[in-house]
Structure formats: structure tokens, C-alpha cells
Design a protein around this motif. Structure first.
Motif, mmCIF file in Angstrom:
data_model
loop_
_atom_site.group_PDB
_atom_site.id
_atom_site.type_symbol
_atom_site.label_atom_id
_atom_site.label_comp_id
_atom_site.label_asym_id
_atom_site.label_seq_id
_atom_site.Cartn_x
_atom_site.Cartn_y
_atom_site.Cartn_z
ATOM 1 N N LEU A 54 48.193 101.642 19.283
ATOM 2 C CA LEU A 54 46.889 101.414 18.661
ATOM 3 C C LEU A 54 46.083 100.407 19.478
ATOM 4 C CD1 LEU A 54 47.903 101.169 14.898
ATOM 5 C CD2 LEU A 54 46.698 103.055 16.020
ATOM 6 N N PRO A 55 44.780 100.612 19.586
ATOM 7 C CA PRO A 55 43.953 99.662 20.341
ATOM 8 C C PRO A 55 43.864 98.322 19.621
ATOM 9 C CG PRO A 55 42.574 101.291 19.252
ATOM 10 C CD PRO A 55 43.988 101.724 19.039
ATOM 11 N N ARG A 56 43.930 97.267 20.401
ATOM 12 C CA ARG A 56 43.823 95.919 19.863
ATOM 13 C C ARG A 56 42.920 95.089 20.768
ATOM 14 N NH1 ARG A 56 45.151 97.938 15.977
ATOM 15 N NH2 ARG A 56 47.001 97.628 14.679
ATOM 16 N N ILE A 57 42.019 94.319 20.146
ATOM 17 C CA ILE A 57 41.163 93.397 20.903
ATOM 18 C C ILE A 57 41.938 92.097 21.079
ATOM 19 C CG2 ILE A 57 39.015 92.069 20.873
ATOM 20 C CD1 ILE A 57 37.742 94.364 19.303
ATOM 21 N N ASN A 58 42.239 91.771 22.321
ATOM 22 C CA ASN A 58 43.040 90.584 22.612
ATOM 23 C C ASN A 58 42.190 89.346 22.885
ATOM 24 O OD1 ASN A 58 45.389 92.245 22.528
ATOM 25 N ND2 ASN A 58 44.932 92.916 24.619
ATOM 26 N N TYR A 59 40.948 89.553 23.345
ATOM 27 C CA TYR A 59 40.063 88.421 23.633
ATOM 28 C C TYR A 59 38.624 88.864 23.427
ATOM 29 C CZ TYR A 59 37.282 84.982 26.112
ATOM 30 O OH TYR A 59 36.325 84.053 26.425
ATOM 31 N N ARG A 101 38.632 103.029 24.895
ATOM 32 C CA ARG A 101 37.237 102.968 25.316
ATOM 33 C C ARG A 101 36.599 101.756 24.641
ATOM 34 N NH1 ARG A 101 38.373 108.077 23.859
ATOM 35 N NH2 ARG A 101 37.406 107.740 21.802
ATOM 36 N N VAL A 102 35.718 101.066 25.374
ATOM 37 C CA VAL A 102 35.079 99.847 24.865
ATOM 38 C C VAL A 102 33.573 100.066 24.798
ATOM 39 C CG1 VAL A 102 34.735 97.371 25.201
ATOM 40 C CG2 VAL A 102 36.910 98.436 25.871
ATOM 41 N N THR A 103 32.980 99.703 23.662
ATOM 42 C CA THR A 103 31.535 99.835 23.476
ATOM 43 C C THR A 103 30.990 98.549 22.872
ATOM 44 O OG1 THR A 103 31.724 102.221 23.082
ATOM 45 C CG2 THR A 103 29.687 101.156 22.368
ATOM 46 N N TRP A 104 29.895 98.036 23.466
ATOM 47 C CA TRP A 104 29.194 96.869 22.929
ATOM 48 C C TRP A 104 27.934 97.335 22.212
ATOM 49 C CZ3 TRP A 104 30.499 91.965 22.256
ATOM 50 C CH2 TRP A 104 31.523 91.412 23.027
ATOM 51 N N THR A 105 27.716 96.810 20.992
ATOM 52 C CA THR A 105 26.542 97.175 20.198
ATOM 53 C C THR A 105 25.837 95.916 19.704
ATOM 54 O OG1 THR A 105 27.639 99.191 19.439
ATOM 55 C CG2 THR A 105 25.709 98.469 18.197
ATOM 56 N N HIS A 106 24.502 95.893 19.867
ATOM 57 C CA HIS A 106 23.686 94.828 19.277
ATOM 58 C C HIS A 106 23.349 95.252 17.852
ATOM 59 C CE1 HIS A 106 19.762 92.273 19.300
ATOM 60 N NE2 HIS A 106 20.774 91.621 18.754
ATOM 61 N N MET A 107 24.007 94.627 16.873
ATOM 62 C CA MET A 107 23.906 95.089 15.501
ATOM 63 C C MET A 107 22.514 94.885 14.915
ATOM 64 S SD MET A 107 26.832 96.330 15.230
ATOM 65 C CE MET A 107 26.746 96.818 13.513
ATOM 66 N N LYS A 117 23.794 89.386 16.248
ATOM 67 C CA LYS A 117 25.204 89.769 16.171
ATOM 68 C C LYS A 117 25.511 90.865 17.183
ATOM 69 C CE LYS A 117 28.589 91.206 12.648
ATOM 70 N NZ LYS A 117 28.727 91.599 11.226
ATOM 71 N N TYR A 118 26.566 90.648 17.985
ATOM 72 C CA TYR A 118 27.023 91.622 18.971
ATOM 73 C C TYR A 118 28.471 91.991 18.653
ATOM 74 C CZ TYR A 118 22.896 90.638 21.825
ATOM 75 O OH TYR A 118 21.612 90.508 22.287
ATOM 76 N N CYS A 119 28.747 93.309 18.585
ATOM 77 C CA CYS A 119 30.081 93.770 18.198
ATOM 78 C C CYS A 119 30.715 94.597 19.309
ATOM 79 C CB CYS A 119 30.016 94.596 16.918
ATOM 80 S SG CYS A 119 29.572 93.622 15.455
ATOM 81 N N CYS A 120 32.021 94.370 19.502
ATOM 82 C CA CYS A 120 32.827 95.145 20.447
ATOM 83 C C CYS A 120 33.676 96.128 19.645
ATOM 84 C CB CYS A 120 33.706 94.211 21.274
ATOM 85 S SG CYS A 120 34.907 95.065 22.317
ATOM 86 N N HIS A 121 33.567 97.414 19.985
ATOM 87 C CA HIS A 121 34.326 98.460 19.297
ATOM 88 C C HIS A 121 35.240 99.140 20.316
ATOM 89 C CE1 HIS A 121 35.185 101.576 16.338
ATOM 90 N NE2 HIS A 121 35.040 102.460 17.313
ATOM 91 N N VAL A 122 36.546 99.208 20.003
ATOM 92 C CA VAL A 122 37.514 99.850 20.901
ATOM 93 C C VAL A 122 38.206 100.985 20.152
ATOM 94 C CG1 VAL A 122 37.870 97.765 22.272
ATOM 95 C CG2 VAL A 122 39.328 98.183 20.296
ATOM 96 N N ASN A 154 41.234 102.520 16.014
ATOM 97 C CA ASN A 154 40.085 101.775 16.522
ATOM 98 C C ASN A 154 40.092 100.377 15.932
ATOM 99 O OD1 ASN A 154 38.159 101.767 14.013
ATOM 100 N ND2 ASN A 154 38.871 103.894 14.224
ATOM 101 N N GLU A 155 39.330 99.503 16.555
ATOM 102 C CA GLU A 155 39.198 98.130 16.070
ATOM 103 C C GLU A 155 37.836 97.603 16.498
ATOM 104 O OE1 GLU A 155 42.344 94.718 15.525
ATOM 105 O OE2 GLU A 155 41.678 94.727 17.618
ATOM 106 N N THR A 156 37.255 96.761 15.647
ATOM 107 C CA THR A 156 35.945 96.172 15.922
ATOM 108 C C THR A 156 35.994 94.683 15.648
ATOM 109 O OG1 THR A 156 34.791 98.221 15.325
ATOM 110 C CG2 THR A 156 33.487 96.200 15.328
ATOM 111 N N ASN A 157 35.391 93.921 16.544
ATOM 112 C CA ASN A 157 35.267 92.479 16.347
ATOM 113 C C ASN A 157 33.898 92.055 16.863
ATOM 114 O OD1 ASN A 157 35.892 89.891 15.639
ATOM 115 N ND2 ASN A 157 37.833 89.818 16.755
ATOM 116 N N CYS A 158 33.350 90.999 16.269
ATOM 117 C CA CYS A 158 31.963 90.633 16.572
ATOM 118 C C CYS A 158 31.840 89.166 16.959
ATOM 119 C CB CYS A 158 31.059 90.910 15.366
ATOM 120 S SG CYS A 158 31.023 92.650 14.859
#
Length: 375
Positions: free
Chosen positions: A108-113, A139-145, A169-174, A180-184
Motif C-alpha cells: 500500500l502507498p504510504r507518505i513517508n515525508y 503516483r504522486v499528485t499535488w493539488t492546491h485545495m 492548503k496544498y495536498c499530496c495524493h499518492v 491511496n493516501e493523502t496528506n496536506c
């Protein structure tokens, strides 16, 4: 006859580190033999006179097999090297039937940093970083929320702050197809403080309290503090308005400045000088012919002469000042004299609120000039 009563799907998923079970159940009236293959390699067999499967000689396998016609493959602690094709081949009634499944190993994808909260001024360069793990590689995607806009399809992205719209707010989605996982994080657009209020740097205070406002812009909103310029002590904290209260019989000079501060920096105003000169109320005096009349403070009489910046004060006795057809102002009243010499009333002599006595020594006589009416 022969038939499969339980068989795996064509693809079997196994998470890295987990134990995977692959099962086949079949019915056979005239069983001959059965074999287990991994990527076309024959690893286990069971004959008609055997209840269980046994490994072939000189074969070391990463899994085990249990059961007879209800056969189960057990693959512990799976990793990427254990993916592949697993098959069960059964001979029944002299007919061979093979069923296979492909084991897909995933993580499973995990955001490490993730870049923590940032702040910056107009024109500053900002870099956002999002490091992720997973198998297959996510896959990594940056979104300006704030604008719901995709700004990058990579783990690292950089851009310049172009205004307040760059904040938020800027969110990283993997994602990798298995999860999938999302962190902002966030960006705060900052501005250094700027003092916007203008006021006189010299204020004469007479009988009324003085209020001076200090306003400033900036992001985040600046905190305003007023300071005593003599010792830099804080007088008012988080207050935009400085108030110098009225006191009777005061003659002194005060100096102040305001400071606006936020996380970007601070700015200090020019020093403001407040000259305090207040009258004294004379109460219950026998020679007070004007109720509420005002006496100058002891040893102080201030006269402002029109067309001249000269100020008289702290006079301990009569003094002469040359006057030639000059206008003179005192407490808002305007007076006119053509005298060549004027004797100013001693400070202890009472002055009424509606007149100013101008004395001249001329032929040993005192001459009094009365005020010219206001226009």
C-alpha cells in the motif's frame, strides 16, 4: 467424472509481509495423481495411494502444501520475489485438468515525508516535497485545495509566490492501484508590517487629553505597541491608540513612538513629541471676577507671536519684547499693538479668559490694549 468445486481467481493479491493462502477443491471418481507448479516448475506431487502432497527431491520451496482433494498452498511473508503463477494439475479418469492463478504482490502507498507548514513573502520561491513508498511505485499528485487545481504530478514541485492567492492548503495524493493516501500542508503568504497612519511629530497639549492612533498593515496582522522614547519601556501593548491624559498645572515634554511587529519583522514610527502645558483652576479666590477663569501655571506664561515662532516661558519677572505693528495670539484670541516695547504681565498676575492685559511704561503710565475681535 471430475469437477472443480473451489478455485482461485485468475489474480490473487498478496500484501508485502502477509501470508497468502491459495485453495483448490475438486471431486474425482477415479483419481490418478495431482501436481503443484510454480512458474512451470513442478514442486509438489500426490499419487492415488497418498493422502497428502510431498515435495520433490532436491527441491526447496518458499511455500508449503496441505490437504488432498482440498488442497491449500501456504506462502508466508510474501515479497516481490514470490509473485508469479501457481497451478494445480489433476489427472482424473485419464484426463488432465489444470487451474492456475497469478499471485500479485503489492505494498500500500504510504507518505513517508511531507513538507511542513511554510510562509513566504511576495516573490519568494517555495518548494513542496512529498516522499512516498509502495509497490508498485505510487503516483504522486499535488493539488492546491483553495482552487482545486492540480499543480504537479511529481513528488517535488517548486513555484514563486505571486500574491495572496498563492497561499492556502496544498495536498499530496499518492496511489498505486491497490490503495491511496493523502496528506496536506499549507503556505501562508506574509507581508512585513507597514505603518499607515500619519500624525504630527510635535503636538502641543493644552487642557485636553491627546489621543494618537497608530495603524499598520501586514500579514499576519501586526501587533501594535507604544513605547516611551526616553527609556524604550512599553506603555501600551496590542493597542493602536496612545492616550496622554490631561492633568492640571503640568509643564513637561514627553516623547513616544509606536512599533508594529509580526513574524516577518517590525517597523518603528518616528518619535512624537508631546509638549504638555496645562492651566490651573483657581477656586474660591476673592479677586476672581470671572467664574472658571484660568491662571497660568506658576512661573509659566506662554505667548505665541504671529509671524514669529518665538515662544516665551518660564519667566520669573517682567520682560520686554520689541513689537512693531505685530499681531499676537494667546489662547486663540488675537491682539494688535503698535507699541515699540511691551511689558509682559508677570506670571503671578491673573489673566481673564476674555482679555489679555498688555502693559507699557510710557510717561510713567500703564496703557492697556484690549483684544481685536475674532473674525
Amino acid at each position: 467424472g471430475f469437477k472443480w468445486t473451489l478455485q482461485p481467481s485468475q489474480r490473487t493479491k498478496g500484501h508485502v509481509g502477509s501470508t497468502v493462502h491459495i485453495k483448490w477443491h475438486y471431486e474425482c471418481n477415479d483419481f490418478g495423481s495431482s501436481r503443484i507448479y510454480y512458474n512451470t516448475r513442478h514442486l509438489f506431487s500426490r499419487n492415488a495411494n497418498k493422502q497428502n502432497y510431498s515435495a520433490r527431491k532436491n527441491v526447496v520451496s518458499h511455500f508449503s502444501v496441505i490437504g488432498g482433494s482440498n488442497v491449500t498452498i501456504i506462502i508466508p511473508d510474501v515479497d516481490r520475489d514470490k509473485s508469479g503463477s501457481y497451478c494445480c494439475d489433476v489427472d482424473c479418469d485419464y484426463i488432465s485438468d489444470v487451474n492456475c492463478t497469478f499471485l500479485v504482490i503489492y505494498a500500500l502507498p504510504r507518505i513517508n515525508y511531507l513538507t511542513s507548514h511554510l510562509s513566504g513573502n511576495q516573490g519568494d520561491s517555495i518548494t513542496l516535497r512529498c516522499n512516498a513508498s509502495g509497490y508498485p511505485a505510487p503516483r504522486v499528485t499535488w493539488t492546491h485545495m483553495d482552487t482545486n487545481r492540480t499543480i504537479a504530478n511529481s513528488s517535488v514541485t517548486s513555484f514563486n509566490i505571486t500574491g495572496n492567492g498563492s497561499g492556502g492548503k496544498y495536498c499530496c495524493h499518492v496511489s498505486n492501484g491497490f490503495g491511496n493516501e493523502t496528506n496536506c500542508t499549507s503556505i501562508q503568504v506574509t507581508e512585513p508590517p507597514i505603518i499607515t497612519t500619519k500624525w504630527d511629530t510635535l503636538i502641543n497639549m493644552k487642557n485636553k487629553s491627546v489621543r494618537i492612533n497608530c495603524k499598520a498593515t501586514g500579514i499576519p496582522r501586526p501587533i501594535i505597541t507604544w513605547h516611551n522614547a526616553t527609556n524604550n519601556n512599553v506603555i501600551y501593548e496590542a493597542n493602536e491608540t496612545l492616550q496622554v491624559k490631561n492633568e492640571e498645572c503640568i509643564n513637561k515634554t514627553l516623547e513616544y513612538y509606536c512599533r508594529a511587529s509580526n513574524i516577518v519583522g517590525n517597523i518603528t514610527s518616528n518619535i512624537t513629541t508631546v509638549k504638555v502645558w496645562t492651566f490651573c483652576k483657581k477656586e474660591n479666590s476673592a479677586d476672581n471676577d470671572d467664574d472658571g477663569s484660568i491662571l497660568p501655571p506658576e512661573n509659566l506664561l506662554q505667548i505665541i507671536i504671529a509671524h514669529s515662532s518665538k515662544t516665551w516661558g518660564q519667566m520669573n519677572g517682567p520682560k520686554s519684547v520689541p513689537m512693531e505693528n505685530q499681531l499676537m495670539q494667546y489662547e486663540g484670541e488675537t491682539y494688535f499693538t503698535h507699541l515699540q516695547a511691551m511689558l509682559i504681565m508677570p506670571p503671578w498676575k491673573r489673566l481673564g479668559t476674555n482679555r489679555l492685559s498688555l502693559l507699557k511704561q510710557y510717561n510713567n503710565q500703564h496703557v492697556t490694549r484690549h483684544p481685536v475681535p475674532r473674525k
